[in-house]
Design an enzyme around this catalytic site. Structure first.
Site, PDB file in Angstrom:
ATOM      1  N   ARG B  70     -30.084 -58.564  13.974  1.00 55.32           N
ATOM      2  CA  ARG B  70     -29.502 -57.720  14.340  1.00 55.32           C
ATOM      3  C   ARG B  70     -28.145 -57.695  13.523  1.00 55.32           C
ATOM      4  NH1 ARG B  70     -29.121 -57.318  19.681  1.00 55.32           N
ATOM      5  NH2 ARG B  70     -31.285 -56.776  20.739  1.00 55.32           N
ATOM      6  N   LYS B 232     -40.326 -90.095  15.340  1.00 57.62           N
ATOM      7  CA  LYS B 232     -39.745 -90.723  14.323  1.00 57.62           C
ATOM      8  C   LYS B 232     -40.388 -92.075  13.679  1.00 57.62           C
ATOM      9  CE  LYS B 232     -35.388 -88.913  15.472  1.00 57.62           C
ATOM     10  NZ  LYS B 232     -34.210 -89.233  16.294  1.00 57.62           N
TER      11      LYS B 232
END
Ligand SMILES: NC(=O)c1ccc[n+]([C@@H]2O[C@H](COP(=O)([O-])OP(=O)(O)OC[C@H]3O[C@@H](n4cnc5c(N)ncnc54)[C@H](OP(=O)(O)O)[C@@H]3O)[C@@H](O)[C@H]2O)c1
Lengths: 461, 350
Positions: B70, B232
């Protein structure tokens, strides 16, 4: 236990057999096992579908509707008996639309051939799903992704295993069985591919490796692997346990083993494979595992498989002496012609190289070798080979056993046994693997030679 | 390189802001991605042929809570999310050469991001990914897809944000052999443990404080239970040591059982408790562990520290800021530049 069970074409040929197979799988589920079922197409259907695809591609309407009718009635009969019409009818409709499309375009590509052939497994899978009252999906739905090599696609193994784990784990950990179609998968874009060599067995071992199955059961119409072909040696026995390397080697020499490609995922992830018969489900069959028996003199030879309908092509010429490049040229020429050399022998004098090929590939092999080595007038291979000899109607016999590794005298025992049976050995394989001794004899004397070796190593009952 | 950006959160917005700054200052470097499509959870905005998107307008709209489809002021074409796998289809048909995946790391549902990566690679797009979930659950599969499709896959922002942890590890692994990695790589748990030590707070008090300050999420489990650290470490283990493993196969324990008393006892012995991730040839483990006070792993707040244990070089440590939108955005730019360079060399070579 977590078990992947694969049912071959003969085990799903018709409603009764599908019910029986479903019963075997459900029995394991009832015993508390987690079960994934893999099915092949109904016996003969894959061949029919290939004919159907060809008929469509070549615009042969008469053949197309005949074959389509045959495929339709076989499946409708089974589906009606199983109450699986709701699943099977739409599939048959889609198949008809597909072949009509190929007919209209007038061209059959490898891609559209795969799309047609895949219906064999789709249909049998749907029926098995109904018979078992559980979910059914195709190999693509299970997560198997391949390259774009239609007709003989290679799985992208890591992504396939990852997706299979994601898709199947939640179902089977919940104690529910699931049916997956063998042989078919899809490329990255979701276009249907087929696995080619190894077929549904390959699907079973990929799934087994992905979900870390305890065992993979390959159900067929034979009890398992034998010490020899019982038609050649009546006292041949069922082998209860062998290892992956032996299974691969036996398969190379004609035993009804699994394709090496199909054994690979199981061997790599150390998952036991059991070959067994739906007709004799109380027999545990042959267990293929990674147990090793190297140097075990008592098991120096486990099995004596035989490949019949073989022919030997020998290229010779004095010019070959001291020219090692010729051997390489022979192999290259055969590989380029897609000829499978089952056995290779070189005479001590180096004045000849023999390759044993199947009779079916003999003409291709002869043509390829003539083109590459005999009819050449320039280049490194000019005037090296002067003769090309062919000997037909041979059999290759192999003595297979991992125990022979490091055990001296096994080859001598094999050849003495054959000689004492009065059979002449035409050629001995050169540089064969450490777990087999292979040789060629006249096909008529094949069974006699197999029986002699079988007896010499005490393999009978 | 024309790029599609998935995710307009703190990382995506920081990246777009950095690119807008570069555009304005004329500091265009070769290999800087040109964003031609952006995707958020509600839809997408696609540039029209020959016209760039107005990046500043995009960021401004997002800052006001306007979804990208939008954000008309940014130019281009808005597309509302719709249908299953809409974002995958959009990526595949974007006509861009690079996917930048900066969507949310969701360990319970890695399939969305995985789908983005698959769609991109299958369409021949290179990938820069800062989303840890797909990498930590399917690293071997992603490496296989990248190799098969001959595209580049970079993910240096996944560990250490902008601090080049993976790059240093890979460098070390080139001449030497990396045997093991120990690391403190989660800022939230590090803040909580520091509060417990320095302010004498309990785990619960410190967690509540962290949530108030916005250092911890409303659902803090990903951080405090050790999953973020585990992801990680899995990525590090794969990239630096070639160890194929997944989070599911790792041993993971969080910090919720760490007590004030244990903390005080450790301090009396010249130690402090940290949430330490370990990677070795046999896999990954995560859990609270005592480390030397003022030693290499005793870092504060959002600072990460990674110790590589090498055969010849011994221990090599890297520390630096391990989180933040702009920091992570620099890792994306670095990866994109690397990919552009590699792609250029590839073309030149042929
Ligand atoms: N922040 C850091 O310091 C840091 C450091 C290293 C790595 N990372 C990783 O980088 C990624 C982004 O982090 P962030 O801090 O920017 O997260 P974030 O602020 O939560 O933003 C996530 C973005 O992804 C969008 N999104 C959510 N679901 C989506 C979907 N299904 N399809 C497309 N877009 C979707 C969200 O859309 P809406 O805007 O519509 O909600 C939002 O724009 C995460 O994976 C994170 O682990 C972050």
């Amino acid at each position: 236990m977590r078990i992947v069970m694969k049912f071959g074409g003969t085990s799903v040929a018709g409603a009764e057999k599908i019910r029986h197979a479903a019963g075997l799988a459900l029995k394991a589920v009832a015993e508390g096992h987690q079960v994934v079922v893999v099915v092949s197409a109904m016996d003969g259907v894959t061949e029919d579908l290939l004919d159907l695809a060809d008929a469509a591609g070549s615009g042969n309407r008469a053949a197309l509707y005949t074959v389509l009718g045959k495929v339709r009635s076989a499946h409708e009969a089974a589906a009606r008996a199983l109450g699986a019409m709701d699943e099977v009818d739409p599939l048959l409709g889609r198949l008809e639309t597909l072949v009509s499309g190929i007919l209209a375009v007038g061209e059959l590509t490898a891609r559209s051939r795969d799309a047609v052939v895949a219906f064999g497994e789709r249909l049998s899978t749907a029926m098995m799903g109904v018979a078992m009252g559980c979910r059914a999906m195709d190999g693509h739905g299970a997560g198997i992704v391949t390259d774009d090599h239609f007709g003989e696609a290679d799985p992208l193994m890591e992504i396939s295993m990852h997706q299979v784990r994601q898709n199947l784990e939640p179902i089977i950990s919940g104690g529910r069985p699931v049916v997956v179609s063998g042989f078919i998968a899809a490329n990255q874009h979701g276009v249907t591919t087929t696995l080619g060599r190894g077929g549904s067995d390959y699907t079973a071992t990929i799934l087994g490796a992905a979900i870390r199955a305890d065992e993979i059961w390959i159900w067929s119409d034979v009890d398992g692997l034998m010490s020899a072909d019982p038609r050649a040696v009546p006292e041949a026995r069922l082998l209860t346990a062998i290892n992956f390397a032996e299974a691969v080697e036996m398969g190379k020499f004609g035993a009804k083993s699994m394709h090496p490609r199909a054994l690979e995922p199981a061997a790599a992830h150390r998952i036991n494979v059991r070959m067994r018969s739906t007709f004799n489900p109380d027999n545990p069959g042959t267990l293929i595992s990674d147990a090793t028996a190297a140097g075990d003199a008592a098991h120096a030879v486990r099995s004596v498989p035989m490949l019949k309908k073989m022919a030997m092509v020998t290229v010779g010429g004095a010019g070959m002496i001291g020219r090692p490049g010729t051997a390489a040229a022979v192999f290259t020429a055969l590989a380029e012609a897609r000829v499978n050399a089952h056995m290779i022998c070189q005479s001590v004098s180096e004045a000849g190289i023999s390759v044993v090929v199947s009779m079916g590939q003999l003409d291709k092999a002869r043509a390829a070798l003539e083109r590459a080595l005999v009819k050449v007038t320039s280049g490194p291979h000019a005037n090296v080979v002067s003769s090309l000899k062919v000997q037909e109607n041979l059999a290759i016999i192999a003595a297979v056993g991992q125990g022979m590794k490091g055990v001296p005298g096994v080859a001598a025992r094999v050849f003495v046994a054959v000689a004492e049976a009065g059979v002449n050995i035409n050629a001995i394989a050169q540089g064969s693997s450490e777990l087999s001794i292979a040789f060629a004899v006249d096909e008529a004397a094949g069974s006699k030679a197999v029986a002699a070796v079988h007896r010499a190593f005490g393999l009978g009952g | 390189m024309k790029a599609t950006l998935v995710g307009m959160g703190s990382v995506g917005r920081a990246l777009v802001t950095l690119l807008a700054q570069r555009q304005r200052s004329g500091g265009h470097r070769p290999g800087t991605p040109e964003i031609r499509a952006v995707v958020d959870s509600r839809g997408a905005r696609l540039a029209r042929a020959g016209q760039p998107l107005d990046l500043e307008a995009l960021v401004a709209a997002k800052a006001q809570g306007v979804p990208v489809h939008r954000a008309e002021a940014a130019g281009g074409l808005g597309v509302e999310a719709g249908g299953p796998e809409w974002s995958q289809r959009l990526i595949a048909e974007s006509g861009t050469e690079l996917l930048i995946e900066a969507g949310p790391t969701d360990l319970k549902r890695p399939a969305t991001a995985m789908g983005h990566l698959r769609a991109a690679m299958a369409s021949g797009m290179h990938v820069v990914c800062v989303n840890k979930a797909p990498l930590a659950t399917a690293m071997p599969a992603l490496l296989e897809l990248a190799a098969y499709n001959r595209v580049g896959l970079r993910f240096s922002g996944c560990v250490g944000a902008g601090t080049p942890v993976l790059a240093m590890g890979e460098q070390l692994a080139r001449g030497d052999r990396v045997r093991g990695i120990s690391a403190v790589v989660n800022g939230t748990t590090n803040y909580i443990l520091t509060q417990m030590r320095d302010a004498g707070q309990s785990f619960g008090e410190a967690l509540a404080g962290a949530q108030q300050l916005g250092y911890a999420e409303a659902d803090p489990s990903g951080d405090v239970d050790g999953w973020d650290t585990a992801m990680k470490m899995v990525i590090l283990a794969a990239a630096v040591m070639g160890v194929k493993t997944t989070v599911g196969r790792s041993q993971v324990e969080g910090i919720s059982k760490v007590t004030r008393e244990a903390m005080a006892e450790a301090a009396a012995r010249g130690k402090t408790i940290k949430l330490v991730g370990r990677a070795g040839e046999d896999g990954v483990s995560v859990g609270p562990a005592e480390v030397d006070r003022h030693g290499p792993l005793d870092v504060a707040g959002s600072i990460n520290a990674v110790v590589f244990r090498c055969d010849t070089l011994g221990e090599v440590t890297l520390s630096g800021r391990g989180a933040g939108g702009p920091e992570t955005a620099t890792a994306i730019l670095r990866d994109a530049e690397d990919l552009a360079k590699a792609a250029g060399a590839d073309r030149g070579g042929r």
